[in-house]
Write a protein that holds these residues in place. Structure first.
Motif, PDB file in Angstrom:
ATOM      1  N   TYR A 147      91.387  73.170 -16.829  1.00  0.00           N
ATOM      2  CA  TYR A 147      92.814  73.042 -17.124  1.00  0.00           C
ATOM      3  C   TYR A 147      93.594  74.112 -16.350  1.00  0.00           C
ATOM      4  O   TYR A 147      94.706  73.864 -15.872  1.00  0.00           O
ATOM      5  CB  TYR A 147      93.031  73.208 -18.625  1.00  0.00           C
ATOM      6  CG  TYR A 147      94.471  73.178 -19.074  1.00  0.00           C
ATOM      7  CD1 TYR A 147      95.150  71.968 -19.224  1.00  0.00           C
ATOM      8  CD2 TYR A 147      95.156  74.357 -19.365  1.00  0.00           C
ATOM      9  CE1 TYR A 147      96.468  71.937 -19.648  1.00  0.00           C
ATOM     10  CE2 TYR A 147      96.478  74.328 -19.790  1.00  0.00           C
ATOM     11  CZ  TYR A 147      97.129  73.127 -19.928  1.00  0.00           C
ATOM     12  OH  TYR A 147      98.447  73.102 -20.344  1.00  0.00           O
ATOM     13  N   LYS A 151      96.762  73.446 -13.840  1.00  0.00           N
ATOM     14  CA  LYS A 151      98.088  74.038 -13.984  1.00  0.00           C
ATOM     15  C   LYS A 151      98.444  74.915 -12.784  1.00  0.00           C
ATOM     16  O   LYS A 151      99.622  75.077 -12.458  1.00  0.00           O
ATOM     17  CB  LYS A 151      98.178  74.851 -15.271  1.00  0.00           C
ATOM     18  CG  LYS A 151      97.845  74.077 -16.544  1.00  0.00           C
ATOM     19  CD  LYS A 151      98.458  72.694 -16.592  1.00  0.00           C
ATOM     20  CE  LYS A 151      99.977  72.720 -16.746  1.00  0.00           C
ATOM     21  NZ  LYS A 151     100.536  71.333 -16.834  1.00  0.00           N
ATOM     22  N   LEU A 179      93.432  67.752 -22.394  1.00  0.00           N
ATOM     23  CA  LEU A 179      94.147  68.930 -22.884  1.00  0.00           C
ATOM     24  C   LEU A 179      95.586  68.939 -22.374  1.00  0.00           C
ATOM     25  O   LEU A 179      96.498  69.343 -23.094  1.00  0.00           O
ATOM     26  CB  LEU A 179      93.421  70.207 -22.437  1.00  0.00           C
ATOM     27  CG  LEU A 179      92.046  70.451 -23.060  1.00  0.00           C
ATOM     28  CD1 LEU A 179      91.377  71.662 -22.404  1.00  0.00           C
ATOM     29  CD2 LEU A 179      92.147  70.643 -24.567  1.00  0.00           C
ATOM     30  N   GLU A 180      95.781  68.465 -21.147  1.00  0.00           N
ATOM     31  CA  GLU A 180      97.130  68.344 -20.599  1.00  0.00           C
ATOM     32  C   GLU A 180      97.966  67.395 -21.454  1.00  0.00           C
ATOM     33  O   GLU A 180      99.143  67.668 -21.738  1.00  0.00           O
ATOM     34  CB  GLU A 180      97.050  67.842 -19.164  1.00  0.00           C
ATOM     35  CG  GLU A 180      98.394  67.656 -18.488  1.00  0.00           C
ATOM     36  CD  GLU A 180      98.267  67.034 -17.107  1.00  0.00           C
ATOM     37  OE1 GLU A 180      98.908  67.538 -16.171  1.00  0.00           O
ATOM     38  OE2 GLU A 180      97.507  66.043 -16.956  1.00  0.00           O
ATOM     39  N   CYS A 182      97.443  66.723 -24.664  1.00  0.00           N
ATOM     40  CA  CYS A 182      97.687  67.397 -25.949  1.00  0.00           C
ATOM     41  C   CYS A 182      98.785  68.446 -25.814  1.00  0.00           C
ATOM     42  O   CYS A 182      99.624  68.600 -26.718  1.00  0.00           O
ATOM     43  CB  CYS A 182      96.404  68.045 -26.447  1.00  0.00           C
ATOM     44  SG  CYS A 182      95.108  66.869 -26.931  1.00  0.00           S
ATOM     45  N   GLU A 183      98.796  69.138 -24.708  1.00  0.00           N
ATOM     46  CA  GLU A 183      99.840  70.136 -24.452  1.00  0.00           C
ATOM     47  C   GLU A 183     101.204  69.460 -24.379  1.00  0.00           C
ATOM     48  O   GLU A 183     102.228  70.028 -24.804  1.00  0.00           O
ATOM     49  CB  GLU A 183      99.546  70.886 -23.160  1.00  0.00           C
ATOM     50  CG  GLU A 183     100.559  71.960 -22.782  1.00  0.00           C
ATOM     51  CD  GLU A 183     100.496  73.207 -23.642  1.00  0.00           C
ATOM     52  OE1 GLU A 183     101.479  73.983 -23.625  1.00  0.00           O
ATOM     53  OE2 GLU A 183      99.464  73.422 -24.317  1.00  0.00           O
ATOM     54  N   PRO A 187     103.898  71.641 -26.942  1.00  0.00           N
ATOM     55  CA  PRO A 187     103.848  72.782 -26.022  1.00  0.00           C
ATOM     56  C   PRO A 187     103.273  74.017 -26.718  1.00  0.00           C
ATOM     57  O   PRO A 187     103.643  74.349 -27.839  1.00  0.00           O
ATOM     58  CB  PRO A 187     105.316  72.980 -25.640  1.00  0.00           C
ATOM     59  CG  PRO A 187     105.922  71.622 -25.787  1.00  0.00           C
ATOM     60  CD  PRO A 187     105.240  71.015 -26.982  1.00  0.00           C
ATOM     61  N   PHE A 189      99.974  74.172 -27.214  1.00  0.00           N
ATOM     62  CA  PHE A 189      98.728  73.739 -27.847  1.00  0.00           C
ATOM     63  C   PHE A 189      97.517  74.454 -27.267  1.00  0.00           C
ATOM     64  O   PHE A 189      96.669  74.963 -28.012  1.00  0.00           O
ATOM     65  CB  PHE A 189      98.555  72.220 -27.690  1.00  0.00           C
ATOM     66  CG  PHE A 189      97.186  71.731 -28.039  1.00  0.00           C
ATOM     67  CD1 PHE A 189      96.827  71.511 -29.355  1.00  0.00           C
ATOM     68  CD2 PHE A 189      96.234  71.505 -27.041  1.00  0.00           C
ATOM     69  CE1 PHE A 189      95.548  71.083 -29.684  1.00  0.00           C
ATOM     70  CE2 PHE A 189      94.953  71.077 -27.367  1.00  0.00           C
ATOM     71  CZ  PHE A 189      94.605  70.863 -28.686  1.00  0.00           C
ATOM     72  N   VAL A 190      97.400  74.491 -25.942  1.00  0.00           N
ATOM     73  CA  VAL A 190      96.202  75.063 -25.314  1.00  0.00           C
ATOM     74  C   VAL A 190      96.037  76.548 -25.627  1.00  0.00           C
ATOM     75  O   VAL A 190      94.955  76.968 -26.059  1.00  0.00           O
ATOM     76  CB  VAL A 190      96.191  74.802 -23.792  1.00  0.00           C
ATOM     77  CG1 VAL A 190      95.058  75.576 -23.116  1.00  0.00           C
ATOM     78  CG2 VAL A 190      96.031  73.305 -23.514  1.00  0.00           C
TER      79      VAL A 190
END
Length: 249
Positions: A147, A151, A179-180, A182-183, A187, A189-190
């Motif tokens: 991840y 990013k 995960l992206e 979920c983020e 915002p 989340f990770v």
């Protein structure tokens, strides 16, 4: 008297530093494969100076991404050391604050080695700084590391597209894309998940943060991007590998 005063001040500083997580962090690179083809290529195309700068730059990026800009929020260490070593197998592996990079991999890489090395450092430096205690799924740990390169925009052309993968914890870029997603739902989340994993890991963390079980989130993620969850038995699904990102599947 002056020496005593200086010594006293230094002792006080060290005590305060230990209490607040302040350290003089040093990045060290040691090429133990100088005479090998990969070690020679490292010296010519990357070099010690660039490698150290990459370690520092990626660390700052990761601290910001994981909300660790305050030294108290990250691991206390006085150095991170990278070794260029001759071995076959994984491209690199990290243990605590020590990163090992394969000179055999560097020798055989086809393409811009400096770019690839930087991408690799983003991934491995994440392992240095990310949180994990006991019972974490290793592929989630690898997913968070990938991840980071997503990013940082240091991912290869054949890196997984959104919606790819057979299960959420298949690892590396498959998990990174999830995960992206979920983020995007929440915002922060990770970095929050990473912090919660400091002692242990529970799938319930997804419910705590996003209000739904992780498998439900995975189904919705697949549906959003036109895919369907795999019908394969989970025991037959091969975990993702670092090198898969260059193969396009």
């Amino acid at each position: 008297m002056a020496d005593y005063t200086l010594s006293l001040v230094s002792s006080i500083f060290l005590i305060v530093a230990s209490l607040y997580g302040i350290t003089c962090l040093e990045f060290i690179v040691i090429n133990n494969a100088k005479t090998t083809p990969g070690g020679i290529r490292f010296e010519k195309e990357i070099g010690l100076k660039y490698a150290k700068e990459a370690m520092e730059t990626t660390s700052k990026f990761i601290w910001n991404m994981l909300n660790q800009n305050d030294p108290k929020d990250r691991r206390v260490m006085d150095n991170v050391t990278m070794y260029i070593s001759e071995y076959k197998g994984a491209e690199a592996f990290t243990q605590a604050n020590k990163i090992n990079v394969s000179s055999v991999y560097l020798e055989g890489y086809q393409g811009n080695l400096t770019w690839e090395f930087t991408s690799l450092v983003y991934h491995e430096m994440t392992h240095v700084w990310q949180s994990f205690g006991a019972f974490e799924p290793i592929m989630l740990i690898e997913g968070i590391a990938d991840y980071t390169i997503l990013k940082a925009n240091y991912y290869p052309p054949l890196y997984a597209k959104p919606g790819m993968g057979d299960k959420w914890d298949q690892g590396y870029d498959f998990t990174a894309r999830f995960l992206e997603y979920c983020e995007g739902l929440k915002p922060g989340f990770v970095p929050t998940l990473n912090k919660m994993m400091n002692i242990t890991y529970k799938e319930e963390y997804f419910v705590d943060l996003l209000g739904k079980p992780v498998n439900q989130l995975w189904k919705e993620y697949k549906a959003k991007f036109g895919g369907k969850p795999s019908t394969k038995n989970s025991n037959t699904i091969r975990e993702r590998r670092y090198s898969d990102r260059y193969l396009g599947y």
